[in-house]
Design an enzyme around this catalytic site. Structure first.
Site, PDB file in Angstrom:
ATOM      1  N   SER A 136     -13.820 -44.832  36.870  1.00  0.00           N
ATOM      2  CA  SER A 136     -14.445 -43.631  36.316  1.00  0.00           C
ATOM      3  C   SER A 136     -13.858 -42.416  37.008  1.00  0.00           C
ATOM      4  O   SER A 136     -13.415 -42.498  38.160  1.00  0.00           O
ATOM      5  CB  SER A 136     -15.950 -43.655  36.559  1.00  0.00           C
ATOM      6  N   TYR A 149     -23.125 -44.405  42.049  1.00  0.00           N
ATOM      7  CA  TYR A 149     -22.156 -44.751  41.005  1.00  0.00           C
ATOM      8  C   TYR A 149     -20.745 -44.351  41.466  1.00  0.00           C
ATOM      9  O   TYR A 149     -19.809 -45.143  41.387  1.00  0.00           O
ATOM     10  CB  TYR A 149     -22.532 -44.039  39.704  1.00  0.00           C
TER      11      TYR A 149
HETATM   12  N1  LIG Z   1     -19.002 -44.008  28.815  1.00  0.00           N
HETATM   13  C1  LIG Z   1     -18.466 -43.246  29.732  1.00  0.00           C
HETATM   14  O1  LIG Z   1     -18.451 -42.031  29.602  1.00  0.00           O
HETATM   15  C2  LIG Z   1     -17.826 -43.860  30.947  1.00  0.00           C
HETATM   16  C3  LIG Z   1     -17.145 -43.024  31.808  1.00  0.00           C
HETATM   17  C4  LIG Z   1     -16.524 -43.548  32.928  1.00  0.00           C
HETATM   18  C5  LIG Z   1     -16.559 -44.901  33.168  1.00  0.00           C
HETATM   19  N2  LIG Z   1     -17.253 -45.722  32.319  1.00  0.00           N
HETATM   20  C6  LIG Z   1     -17.234 -47.154  32.645  1.00  0.00           C
HETATM   21  O2  LIG Z   1     -16.873 -47.886  31.488  1.00  0.00           O
HETATM   22  C7  LIG Z   1     -17.369 -49.218  31.602  1.00  0.00           C
HETATM   23  C8  LIG Z   1     -18.021 -49.617  30.296  1.00  0.00           C
HETATM   24  O3  LIG Z   1     -19.127 -48.760  30.064  1.00  0.00           O
HETATM   25  P1  LIG Z   1     -19.491 -48.193  28.625  1.00  0.00           P
HETATM   26  O4  LIG Z   1     -19.318 -46.738  28.688  1.00  0.00           O
HETATM   27  O5  LIG Z   1     -18.802 -48.966  27.578  1.00  0.00           O
HETATM   28  O6  LIG Z   1     -21.090 -48.414  28.614  1.00  0.00           O
HETATM   29  P2  LIG Z   1     -21.970 -49.596  28.001  1.00  0.00           P
HETATM   30  O7  LIG Z   1     -21.912 -49.559  26.530  1.00  0.00           O
HETATM   31  O8  LIG Z   1     -23.279 -49.445  28.691  1.00  0.00           O
HETATM   32  O9  LIG Z   1     -21.231 -50.932  28.474  1.00  0.00           O
HETATM   33  C9  LIG Z   1     -21.412 -51.522  29.726  1.00  0.00           C
HETATM   34  C10 LIG Z   1     -21.448 -53.008  29.506  1.00  0.00           C
HETATM   35  O10 LIG Z   1     -21.465 -53.680  30.770  1.00  0.00           O
HETATM   36  C11 LIG Z   1     -22.389 -54.748  30.659  1.00  0.00           C
HETATM   37  N3  LIG Z   1     -22.915 -55.181  31.940  1.00  0.00           N
HETATM   38  C12 LIG Z   1     -23.788 -54.571  32.769  1.00  0.00           C
HETATM   39  N4  LIG Z   1     -24.066 -55.340  33.822  1.00  0.00           N
HETATM   40  C13 LIG Z   1     -23.357 -56.482  33.654  1.00  0.00           C
HETATM   41  C14 LIG Z   1     -23.225 -57.696  34.391  1.00  0.00           C
HETATM   42  N5  LIG Z   1     -23.921 -57.896  35.525  1.00  0.00           N
HETATM   43  N6  LIG Z   1     -22.401 -58.664  33.918  1.00  0.00           N
HETATM   44  C15 LIG Z   1     -21.711 -58.500  32.779  1.00  0.00           C
HETATM   45  N7  LIG Z   1     -21.804 -57.394  32.015  1.00  0.00           N
HETATM   46  C16 LIG Z   1     -22.615 -56.400  32.453  1.00  0.00           C
HETATM   47  C17 LIG Z   1     -23.506 -54.201  29.783  1.00  0.00           C
HETATM   48  O11 LIG Z   1     -24.286 -55.264  29.259  1.00  0.00           O
HETATM   49  P3  LIG Z   1     -25.877 -55.064  29.037  1.00  0.00           P
HETATM   50  O12 LIG Z   1     -26.009 -53.922  28.072  1.00  0.00           O
HETATM   51  O13 LIG Z   1     -26.306 -56.386  28.496  1.00  0.00           O
HETATM   52  O14 LIG Z   1     -26.470 -54.775  30.364  1.00  0.00           O
HETATM   53  C18 LIG Z   1     -22.711 -53.433  28.736  1.00  0.00           C
HETATM   54  O15 LIG Z   1     -22.345 -54.251  27.650  1.00  0.00           O
HETATM   55  C19 LIG Z   1     -18.334 -49.224  32.793  1.00  0.00           C
HETATM   56  O16 LIG Z   1     -17.700 -49.822  33.901  1.00  0.00           O
HETATM   57  C20 LIG Z   1     -18.578 -47.745  33.050  1.00  0.00           C
HETATM   58  O17 LIG Z   1     -18.888 -47.490  34.390  1.00  0.00           O
HETATM   59  C21 LIG Z   1     -17.885 -45.241  31.224  1.00  0.00           C
END
Ligand SMILES: NC(=O)c1ccc[n+]([C@@H]2O[C@H](COP(=O)([O-])OP(=O)(O)OC[C@H]3O[C@@H](n4cnc5c(N)ncnc54)[C@H](OP(=O)(O)O)[C@@H]3O)[C@@H](O)[C@H]2O)c1
Length: 285
Positions: A136, A149
């Site tokens: 991130s 975070y």
């Molecule tokens: N969206 C942004 O703006 C942004 C920015 C910077 C970085 N990121 C990073 O991008 C990555 C994906 O996030 P996203 O934005 O796509 O959000 P998201 O839709 O909330 O996806 C995160 C996924 O990780 C899964 N997860 C959580 N805990 C887990 C575990 N213990 N084992 C396996 N899976 C798990 C969640 O499953 P459940 O829903 O079942 O818990 C969810 O499907 C993350 O690492 C996040 O930190 C996102």
């Protein structure tokens, strides 16, 4: 065609990356935290070639071991691992309880490390592999309310950088993707806010940040952009190490970066004189 494992495919970047990589002809083990989420993904992607949904909770060693056995039996070694699973908590470092602090580290840092360690031997044996960490922009800038975070992603990037120089000799590339703000489920989860203790001195800050996050919902970039970037890194001949993703990250990173990546790599290999290791040479006298 590569064999690819992605974590956190129940939603967001994980699910989009699985679909994108399968569309490009790869065999994607699209893992979800729960079996229910894997079943749901299976129903949504039924009829699509290349996606194999499965359950994998990155915080649970037995779950990781079971997923590895299943992938090993079906496909052998993994060519590309995408450590995407992640959670975020908004809260002051003084307010969040120890379980909340540990929970973020367990998923974002130890979880990614656990899955990485599980694939390395197979990658070393086959003499190639790719590990893509979804980090991130927060790894580079510790914003108030996002301390744990930011710490988890900074830890992930620090480990990724060390890993890069440990495994380059074995033909394994490590890359880090640094998204800024994207419209996945994560910003909405953050904007929902955590309960702030009544007596917290940080209440005004947290309520301001929560309201701001709510106002900004829907203004992030299209998450498909990150899925495309992840797929490009998985396929490119010589992947780089750090990739800023999205408008916000690109702007901030441009300002922050004093050294370009190749100068940084030369510098790090020079600190302990380990250029010989990365070059695949014998240990010098
Ligand atoms: N969206 C942004 O703006 C942004 C920015 C910077 C970085 N990121 C990073 O991008 C990555 C994906 O996030 P996203 O934005 O796509 O959000 P998201 O839709 O909330 O996806 C995160 C996924 O990780 C899964 N997860 C959580 N805990 C887990 C575990 N213990 N084992 C396996 N899976 C798990 C969640 O499953 P459940 O829903 O079942 O818990 C969810 O499907 C993350 O690492 C996040 O930190 C996102």
């Amino acid at each position: 065609m590569a064999t690819i494992l992605i974590t956190g495919c129940g939603s967001g970047f994980g699910k989009l990356s699985a679909v994108e990589l399968a569309r490009r002809g790869h065999r994607v083990f699209a893992s979800c935290r729960t079996l229910a989420a894997a079943d749901q993904l299976g129903a949504e992607t039924a009829g699509r070639d290349g996606i194999v949904p499965l359950a994998l909770d990155v915080t649970d060693q037995a779950s990781v071991d079971a997923a590895m056995r299943r992938i090993g039996d079906a496909a052998g070694a993994i060519d590309v691992l995408v450590n995407n699973a992640g959670i975020a908590r908004l809260g002051a470092l003084e307010d969040l309880d120890a379980d909340a602090l540990r929970g973020v580290m367990e998923t974002n840092f130890f979880g990614a490390l656990r899955v990485t360690r599980a694939v390395l031997a197979g990658m070393r044996t086959q003499g190639e592999g790719r590990i893509i960490m979804v980090s991130s922009l927060s790894a580079l800038v510790g914003l108030p309310g996002e301390g744990i975070y930011a710490a988890s992603k900074a830890a992930l990037e620090a480990a990724a950088e060390s890993l890069r120089y440990e495994v380059d000799r074995f033909g394994i590339h490590v890359s880090v993707v640094e998204p800024g703000a994207f419209d996945t489920a994560m910003p909405a989860k953050l904007a929902a806010g955590d309960a702030v203790p009544a007596a917290s001195p940080y209440r005004p800050l947290l309520s301001y940040l929560t309201a701001r996050a709510q106002r900004q919902l829907g203004t992030g970039d299209d998450p498909q952009r990150v899925a495309t970037l992840i797929a490009d890194i998985a396929e490119t001949d010589e992947p780089g190490f750090r990739y800023a993703a999205g408008r916000q990250a690109e702007q901030v990173v441009q300002r922050l970066r004093a050294l370009d990546e190749s100068a940084r790599a030369d510098f790090i290999r020079g600190v302990n004189d380990t250029q010989w290791w990365s070059a695949g040479a014998d240990r010098p006298e």
